[in-house]
Design a protein around this motif. Sequence first.
Motif, PDB file in Angstrom:
ATOM      1  N   LYS A 153       0.916  -1.307   0.031  1.00  0.00           N
ATOM      2  CA  LYS A 153       0.179   0.058   0.186  1.00  0.00           C
ATOM      3  C   LYS A 153       0.726   1.195  -0.001  1.00  0.00           C
ATOM      4  O   LYS A 153       0.224   2.190  -0.506  1.00  0.00           O
ATOM      5  N   LEU A 154       1.851   1.422   0.610  1.00  0.00           N
ATOM      6  CA  LEU A 154       2.766   2.427   0.928  1.00  0.00           C
ATOM      7  C   LEU A 154       4.170   2.234  -0.157  1.00  0.00           C
ATOM      8  O   LEU A 154       4.800   1.358  -0.096  1.00  0.00           O
ATOM      9  N   THR A 155       4.384   3.209  -0.746  1.00  0.00           N
ATOM     10  CA  THR A 155       5.472   3.481  -1.670  1.00  0.00           C
ATOM     11  C   THR A 155       6.618   3.786  -0.788  1.00  0.00           C
ATOM     12  O   THR A 155       7.723   2.966  -1.169  1.00  0.00           O
ATOM     13  N   SER A 156       6.737   4.946   0.079  1.00  0.00           N
ATOM     14  CA  SER A 156       7.914   5.255   0.512  1.00  0.00           C
ATOM     15  C   SER A 156       7.672   5.941   1.929  1.00  0.00           C
ATOM     16  O   SER A 156       6.448   6.558   2.018  1.00  0.00           O
ATOM     17  N   VAL A 157       8.456   6.002   2.675  1.00  0.00           N
ATOM     18  CA  VAL A 157       8.635   6.879   4.101  1.00  0.00           C
ATOM     19  C   VAL A 157       9.449   7.955   3.684  1.00  0.00           C
ATOM     20  O   VAL A 157      10.897   7.692   3.374  1.00  0.00           O
ATOM     21  N   ILE A 158       9.226   9.249   3.563  1.00  0.00           N
ATOM     22  CA  ILE A 158      10.063  10.360   3.649  1.00  0.00           C
ATOM     23  C   ILE A 158      10.157  11.210   4.906  1.00  0.00           C
ATOM     24  O   ILE A 158       9.374  11.372   5.493  1.00  0.00           O
ATOM     25  N   THR A 159      11.422  11.207   5.444  1.00  0.00           N
ATOM     26  CA  THR A 159      11.579  11.411   6.895  1.00  0.00           C
ATOM     27  C   THR A 159      12.543  12.541   7.018  1.00  0.00           C
ATOM     28  O   THR A 159      13.644  12.447   6.366  1.00  0.00           O
ATOM     29  N   GLN A 160      12.344  13.348   7.828  1.00  0.00           N
ATOM     30  CA  GLN A 160      13.504  14.495   8.447  1.00  0.00           C
ATOM     31  C   GLN A 160      14.119  13.759   9.632  1.00  0.00           C
ATOM     32  O   GLN A 160      15.145  14.605   9.999  1.00  0.00           O
ATOM     33  N   ASN A 161      13.857  12.844  10.067  1.00  0.00           N
ATOM     34  CA  ASN A 161      14.617  12.245  11.004  1.00  0.00           C
ATOM     35  C   ASN A 161      15.981  11.557  10.838  1.00  0.00           C
ATOM     36  O   ASN A 161      15.947  11.120   9.828  1.00  0.00           O
TER      37      ASN A 161
END
Length: 249
Positions: A97-105
């Motif tokens: 379902k989810l393509t990617s996580v884009i994180t500032q962490n």
Amino acid sequence: MDAVDTLAQWVKESRRIVFFGGAGTSTESGIPDFRSAAGLYVTEQDSPYAPEQILSRSFFMARPEVFFDFYRGKMLHPEARPGSAHRLLARLEADGKLTSVITQNIDGLHQLAGSRRVLELHGSVHRNRCMKCGRFFTLEEVLADTSAVPRCPDCGGIVKPEVVLYEEPLDRGVLEAAISDISEADLLLIGGTSLTVQPAAGLVRYFQGRHVAVLNMEATGFDPRADLLIQEKIGSVMEALEARLYPAE
């Protein structure tokens, strides 16, 4: 239908979800954020140097011993473990379902939870390199070095964390991948971020899909464009969302 029910329905209907997150995603894991009342930038006001100053490239080069004292004491949390938000995002990716996580962490908790496509806009504490010869060092190796400034045993160069400091540009490849994923997403989840740090925060404006949901305790600059606002702790929201998406478990 309440807000979480609506979000659950959007998740069920979507096939290209992208999550854009910040420090609030990891606070339930014991990692402080930066700008809240209990955040790092507030609690460090008694220091002779502002955190923004310490975390700059020029300060790192001029006073590496002060940088590493702050970095080791305040920025590193090797004991932290993924929270409910990290775990659900990894599950959604595994389910296609989810393509990617884009994180500032920079904490690596998304990967620890099982996420595979994680675009780290500001780098990671788990990657460290000698500035002289380029040798790679793990976080564990940096922590094991008790000297004021960690140095490469091969050439004596300073071992710098691969985190983006003030005055440094974001990685172009990571930026381009993030723009591509956001542009192609049909559902954008923005969570645990005030969207105040540029240029990272500006990436969400590339979204052209169906729905935007903002899950954050405080208002953000993107709220007027959001289709759904949930101003609660992201961990609680994700727990409720998981219960609706996977009710039989």
